[in-house]
Scaffold this motif. Structure first.
Motif, PDB file in Angstrom:
ATOM      1  N   UNK A  23       0.822  -1.190   0.000  1.00 50.72           N
ATOM      2  CA  UNK A  23       0.000   0.000   0.000  1.00 50.72           C
ATOM      3  C   UNK A  23       0.871   1.261   0.000  1.00 50.72           C
ATOM      4  N   UNK A  24       1.987   1.204   0.730  1.00 56.91           N
ATOM      5  CA  UNK A  24       2.869   2.365   0.815  1.00 56.91           C
ATOM      6  C   UNK A  24       3.383   2.753  -0.576  1.00 56.91           C
ATOM      7  N   UNK A  25       3.797   1.768  -1.375  1.00 57.99           N
ATOM      8  CA  UNK A  25       4.330   2.050  -2.710  1.00 57.99           C
ATOM      9  C   UNK A  25       3.256   2.653  -3.612  1.00 57.99           C
ATOM     10  N   UNK A  26       2.031   2.182  -3.478  1.00 56.96           N
ATOM     11  CA  UNK A  26       0.929   2.731  -4.275  1.00 56.96           C
ATOM     12  C   UNK A  26       0.701   4.201  -3.901  1.00 56.96           C
ATOM     13  N   UNK A  27       0.708   4.485  -2.606  1.00 56.20           N
ATOM     14  CA  UNK A  27       0.518   5.867  -2.157  1.00 56.20           C
ATOM     15  C   UNK A  27       1.679   6.756  -2.621  1.00 56.20           C
ATOM     16  N   UNK A  28       2.904   6.239  -2.566  1.00 62.41           N
ATOM     17  CA  UNK A  28       4.063   7.004  -3.046  1.00 62.41           C
ATOM     18  C   UNK A  28       3.953   7.273  -4.543  1.00 62.41           C
ATOM     19  N   UNK A  29       3.475   6.293  -5.306  1.00 64.42           N
ATOM     20  CA  UNK A  29       3.317   6.460  -6.751  1.00 64.42           C
ATOM     21  C   UNK A  29       2.259   7.523  -7.044  1.00 64.42           C
TER      22      UNK A  29
ATOM     23  N   UNK B  67       5.103  -3.731  -8.272  1.00 66.31           N
ATOM     24  CA  UNK B  67       4.476  -4.003  -6.984  1.00 66.31           C
ATOM     25  C   UNK B  67       4.200  -5.495  -6.887  1.00 66.31           C
ATOM     26  N   UNK B  68       4.572  -6.084  -5.758  1.00 65.74           N
ATOM     27  CA  UNK B  68       4.285  -7.500  -5.512  1.00 65.74           C
ATOM     28  C   UNK B  68       3.073  -7.602  -4.598  1.00 65.74           C
ATOM     29  N   UNK B  69       2.087  -8.358  -5.058  1.00 65.62           N
ATOM     30  CA  UNK B  69       0.879  -8.545  -4.253  1.00 65.62           C
ATOM     31  C   UNK B  69       0.703 -10.022  -3.937  1.00 65.62           C
ATOM     32  N   UNK B  70       0.592 -10.352  -2.652  1.00 67.47           N
ATOM     33  CA  UNK B  70       0.302 -11.748  -2.303  1.00 67.47           C
ATOM     34  C   UNK B  70      -1.173 -12.030  -2.585  1.00 67.47           C
ATOM     35  N   UNK B  71      -1.432 -13.005  -3.440  1.00 60.91           N
ATOM     36  CA  UNK B  71      -2.800 -13.366  -3.794  1.00 60.91           C
ATOM     37  C   UNK B  71      -3.050 -14.817  -3.387  1.00 60.91           C
ATOM     38  N   UNK B  72      -4.326 -15.227  -3.281  1.00 65.55           N
ATOM     39  CA  UNK B  72      -4.628 -16.593  -2.848  1.00 65.55           C
ATOM     40  C   UNK B  72      -3.962 -17.669  -3.722  1.00 65.55           C
TER      41      UNK B  72
ATOM     42  N   UNK C 295      -1.084 -17.455  -5.139  1.00 67.92           N
ATOM     43  CA  UNK C 295       0.349 -17.167  -5.196  1.00 67.92           C
ATOM     44  C   UNK C 295       0.592 -15.695  -5.422  1.00 67.92           C
ATOM     45  N   UNK C 296       1.816 -15.253  -5.164  1.00 64.65           N
ATOM     46  CA  UNK C 296       2.144 -13.846  -5.342  1.00 64.65           C
ATOM     47  C   UNK C 296       2.219 -13.469  -6.808  1.00 64.65           C
ATOM     48  N   UNK C 297       1.809 -12.278  -7.118  1.00 62.87           N
ATOM     49  CA  UNK C 297       1.885 -11.754  -8.482  1.00 62.87           C
ATOM     50  C   UNK C 297       2.559 -10.389  -8.456  1.00 62.87           C
ATOM     51  N   UNK C 298       3.263 -10.102  -9.541  1.00 59.92           N
ATOM     52  CA  UNK C 298       3.893  -8.800  -9.732  1.00 59.92           C
ATOM     53  C   UNK C 298       3.059  -8.000 -10.713  1.00 59.92           C
ATOM     54  N   UNK C 299       2.884  -6.728 -10.381  1.00 56.21           N
ATOM     55  CA  UNK C 299       2.155  -5.825 -11.265  1.00 56.21           C
ATOM     56  C   UNK C 299       3.008  -4.590 -11.519  1.00 56.21           C
TER      57      UNK C 299
ATOM     58  N   UNK D 240      -2.526  -0.827 -14.610  1.00 60.13           N
ATOM     59  CA  UNK D 240      -1.649  -1.859 -14.070  1.00 60.13           C
ATOM     60  C   UNK D 240      -1.696  -3.053 -15.011  1.00 60.13           C
ATOM     61  N   UNK D 241      -0.598  -3.777 -15.026  1.00 59.66           N
ATOM     62  CA  UNK D 241      -0.562  -4.998 -15.824  1.00 59.66           C
ATOM     63  C   UNK D 241       0.233  -6.043 -15.060  1.00 59.66           C
ATOM     64  N   UNK D 242      -0.169  -7.286 -15.244  1.00 53.58           N
ATOM     65  CA  UNK D 242       0.479  -8.405 -14.568  1.00 53.58           C
ATOM     66  C   UNK D 242       1.812  -8.683 -15.271  1.00 53.58           C
ATOM     67  N   UNK D 243       2.906  -8.534 -14.530  1.00 57.27           N
ATOM     68  CA  UNK D 243       4.244  -8.784 -15.092  1.00 57.27           C
ATOM     69  C   UNK D 243       4.912  -9.968 -14.392  1.00 57.27           C
ATOM     70  N   UNK D 244       4.101 -10.837 -13.790  1.00 50.75           N
ATOM     71  CA  UNK D 244       4.640 -11.970 -13.051  1.00 50.75           C
ATOM     72  C   UNK D 244       5.526 -12.839 -13.934  1.00 50.75           C
ATOM     73  N   UNK D 245       5.056 -13.163 -15.131  1.00 46.17           N
ATOM     74  CA  UNK D 245       5.851 -14.003 -16.043  1.00 46.17           C
ATOM     75  C   UNK D 245       7.191 -13.371 -16.375  1.00 46.17           C
TER      76      UNK D 245
END
Length: 195
Positions: A1-7, A22-27, A29-33, A54-59
């Motif tokens: 949340x802090x990084x989103x607010x800083x952005x 941004x890394x978000x822990x999801x049910x 598994x974690x995903x990068x956006x 935002x776009x999923x950049x996990x791969x």
């Protein structure tokens, strides 16, 4: 949340903020956006509006991490083996020499990379190497990528002495098939020569 607010704060001050990961822990598994924010033009500076993409950049992140791990494994192997691994461009300039060169010839890898072939090989070995390189170049011109150089060469050491080495070299090819240099492995042949 802090990084989103800083952005959002950065976009408020500068008008935009791009490429925040941004890394978000999801049910599942974690995903990068990747987050990009642009402030909408408005006369109300107290309550600004934003366009947030935002776009999923996990791969991509996983591929980057796998590549980094692979590079690290390769670096460890190349820097710890006793053989000297090296690359050279078509002009005969060394573009990489592994640290093992210091144990064999007394030169640091950086020093050895600055040496020309004339400063590396004795005159007889230089003539032999040039002939073999020419043969490899000719084979490459007709599309034969299987050719290699395998031979004994005498190299200068930093202390002025010489050492006999076994060298195995092959062409280094660009993905389009063009020869762009050479990659080789050099081994100490002193014990074999003295036997």
């Amino acid at each position: 949340a802090r990084l989103i607010l800083e952005t959002l704060a950065q976009a408020k001050l500068q008008g935009s903020a791009y490429g925040q990961a941004i890394h978000l822990p999801l049910p599942n598994g974690g995903h990068w956006f990747e987050l990009s924010v642009t402030r909408k033009t408005s006369s109300d500076d107290m309550n600004p509006s934003f366009v947030v993409l935002s776009r999923d950049i996990t791969g991509r992140r996983q591929a980057e991490q796998a590549l980094q791990a692979s590079r690290e494994r390769y670096r460890i192997v190349v820097e710890t083996i006793s053989e000297i691994v090296w690359t050279m461009d078509l002009a005969g300039n060394f573009t990489y020499i592994s640290p093992a060169v210091e144990r064999l010839r007394g030169y640091t890898a950086k020093e050895a990379m600055q040496l020309s072939l004339e400063e590396t090989l004795t005159p007889a070995s230089l003539a032999q190497a040039k002939a073999e390189i020419q043969r490899l170049l000719e084979a490459s011109r007709i599309g034969d990528r299987r050719q290699s150089i395998v031979g004994e060469f005498e190299q200068y050491c930093k202390d002025g002495s010489t050492v006999w080495v076994d060298v195995s070299t092959t062409g280094l090819y660009h993905q389009d098939g063009e020869l762009i240099g050479f990659v080789g492995v050099t081994r100490d042949a002193t014990a074999r020569k003295q036997a």
